[in-house]
Design an enzyme around this catalytic site. Structure first.
Site, mmCIF file in Angstrom:
data_model
loop_
_atom_site.group_PDB
_atom_site.id
_atom_site.type_symbol
_atom_site.label_atom_id
_atom_site.label_comp_id
_atom_site.label_asym_id
_atom_site.label_seq_id
_atom_site.Cartn_x
_atom_site.Cartn_y
_atom_site.Cartn_z
ATOM 1 N N THR A 181 0.875 -1.186 0.000
ATOM 2 C CA THR A 181 0.000 0.000 0.000
ATOM 3 C C THR A 181 0.910 1.233 0.000
ATOM 4 O O THR A 181 1.345 1.676 -1.054
ATOM 5 C CB THR A 181 -0.976 -0.004 1.196
ATOM 6 N N LYS A 207 4.283 -6.850 4.285
ATOM 7 C CA LYS A 207 4.072 -5.456 3.919
ATOM 8 C C LYS A 207 3.667 -4.693 5.166
ATOM 9 O O LYS A 207 3.157 -5.257 6.130
ATOM 10 C CB LYS A 207 3.011 -5.325 2.823
ATOM 11 N N THR A 225 -1.755 -1.756 7.029
ATOM 12 C CA THR A 225 -1.765 -2.778 8.063
ATOM 13 C C THR A 225 -0.507 -3.608 7.915
ATOM 14 O O THR A 225 0.327 -3.345 7.067
ATOM 15 C CB THR A 225 -3.020 -3.656 7.920
ATOM 16 N N ASN A 459 -0.444 10.428 6.009
ATOM 17 C CA ASN A 459 -1.668 10.001 6.678
ATOM 18 C C ASN A 459 -2.747 11.065 6.698
ATOM 19 O O ASN A 459 -3.916 10.749 6.908
ATOM 20 C CB ASN A 459 -1.338 9.524 8.099
ATOM 21 N N SER A 464 -7.082 10.008 -0.288
ATOM 22 C CA SER A 464 -7.238 10.834 -1.511
ATOM 23 C C SER A 464 -6.302 10.383 -2.612
ATOM 24 O O SER A 464 -5.465 9.528 -2.422
ATOM 25 C CB SER A 464 -6.996 12.294 -1.179
#
Length: 464
Positions: A181, A207, A225, A459, A464
């Protein structure tokens, strides 16, 4: 205390050197993997859906350590149920990035089951297992919380990925990319070791860069996560595999923190398919007879457990290194604690302190913040004696002067601390803070990173 911090908004260093490549013979036998872009991530072409499947004759032994967050994501619930109902067996897993499928109600559970069942239906059945006992496919998801998966995109893409599964190094690297991510690099590691008369291979992927403060345990009965998987061709009984994974995770993934936020999706899987080759006298490998499953308590189990811990530790450190906006990799080592649990609690308290982490970013030797975090660790009164605590900065291997810099000794500040030398130590990418509790012989380490301006930027606009 040191003078005011002097850092500007310095960018995180490149982490490309942490990407390792491997030859095909580095990966465990009997697995095929693949990844595609399914349109879950907004960026065109970004890999966001991956599958790993075992091709061995018998079902994999499977184990998991899962988040203890009350709001467990749908894939966590599905994975736990599959492992409980199968007695710790699985065929493989499916993973998506870009959407966590967390806090998504009944629809989220339906979607997670759809992912699992669709992959299982697309894989050839195991000839050694009856139709009613075919193992299931475990599920992992990562990304934004509170949004439903584009499940039609996923089910449309799964036939493509399952029909092009491969054991090539490129396929393994693509699978690692499908986990990502806000990660800045894919995290893939492999190792080979001897186990009895077998050559055993182990591959690990994980990850994580934000929402990292894992507290994972074995599955219980029915955004960014931490996700990870270790696949091995060793043969390990399911109960022994779960025990080994619990041990490894407690000393690795449960010992990292980026920002103190425990995710709804944290999942570490371990699969063992027993396809390891036998070592002949000449050192060559052959298929040989099927490897008997290792049981807990055996000498081979002890070897396997430590290899798994080392693999898990290596993967966990990569997550801390890749913390969102991180410029420093920080080891908090606590020694001479009355127990491992106390030493670990103190290390986690220091590693989770925003004030300590911002001081590391600012290269400010503000060691009072370290003592403050040691002091508020939630422990029974009297566990820590302030008059016996010492704090030291340990220079990295790249520092010209390797002499430790003492800051506090037995509760007394060191006179005339060399602030210039402290600054030199803190300018390094790798930092170690040593806290000596002077209360026993137990030691624990926690790995973390600094807090930078970029963490807030990432963060503040994550969706967005």
């Amino acid at each position: 205390m040191s003078a005011a911090a002097t850092s500007s908004n310095k960018p995180p260093p490149s982490k490309d050197h942490h990407v390792h490549t491997y030859s095909g013979d580095a990966f465990p036998l009997g697995y095929v993997v693949g990844a595609v872009h399914a349109g879950i991530k907004k960026k065109a072409g970004a890999l966001d859906l991956g599958v790993l499947a075992s091709t061995a004759d018998r079902p994999c032994a499977a184990a998991a350590c899962l988040t203890r967050n009350v709001f467990k994501a749908a894939p966590v619930t599905v994975t736990a149920e599959l492992l409980n109902t199968s007695g710790g067996r699985a065929r493989g897993f499916v993973v998506n990035a870009g959407c966590a499928n967390a806090v998504t109600g009944k629809k989220g559970l339906e979607d997670a089951w759809t992912m699992s069942k669709t992959v299982s239906s697309l894989l050839p059945p195991l000839a050694s297992t009856s139709a009613s006992e075919q193992p299931g496919t475990l599920v992992m998801s990562t990304g934004v919380i509170g949004q439903h998966l584009p499940i039609k995109n996923i089910t449309s893409a799964l036939p493509d990925v399952t029909s092009h599964l491969s054991s090539s190094p490129n396929a393994w690297m693509n699978l690692a990319k499908a986990f990502m991510t806000t990660d800045t690099f894919p995290k893939l590691r492999a190792r080979t070791f001897k186990l009895g008369d077998r050559v055993v291979r182990m591959a690990g992927i994980d990850k994580g860069a934000g929402m990292i403060a894992p507290n994972m345990g074995p599955p219980q009965p029915p955004h960014a996560t931490l996700l990870g998987v270790v696949a091995t061709d060793a043969a390990v009984a399911p109960s022994a595999l779960q025990s080994a994974l619990n041990y490894a995770v407690d000393r690795s993934f449960n010992s990292i923190t980026v920002d103190g936020d425990m995710s709804t999706n944290d999942t570490i899987l371990c699969l063992a398919n027993g396809a390891a080759g036998k070592v002949e006298d000449e050192g060559r490998e052959s298929a040989g007879a099927a490897m008997e499953e290792i049981q807990e308590g055996s000498a081979e189990f002890g070897v396997f457990k430590e290899e798994l811990r080392e693999m898990a530790e290596e993967l966990a450190k990569l997550v801390a290194r890749d913390g969102e906006g991180a410029t420093k990799f920080v080891t908090i080592r606590v020694k001479n604690g009355p127990s491992y649990e106390v030493a670990s609690a103190v290390a986690k308290s220091v590693a989770s302190s925003s004030l300590v982490k911002t001081a590391m970013y600012g290269e400010d030797a503000n060691w009072g913040r370290i003592l403050c975090a040691v002091g508020y660790t939630p422990l029974p009164e009297g566990t820590i004696d302030p008059t016996k605590v010492s704090v030291t900065f340990m220079p990295s291997a790249s520092c010209a002067d390797s002499t430790p810099l003492k800051l506090l000794t037995n509760g007394e500040p060191e006179p005339n601390i060399d602030e210039d030398r402290a600054s030199v130590i803190l300018q390094e990418e790798d930092l170690e803070v040593l806290v000596d509790l002077g209360a026993g012989s137990e030691e624990a380490r926690v790995w973390t990173c600094d807090f930078s301006h970029d963490y807030v930027t990432i963060n503040g606009s994550y969706r967005s």
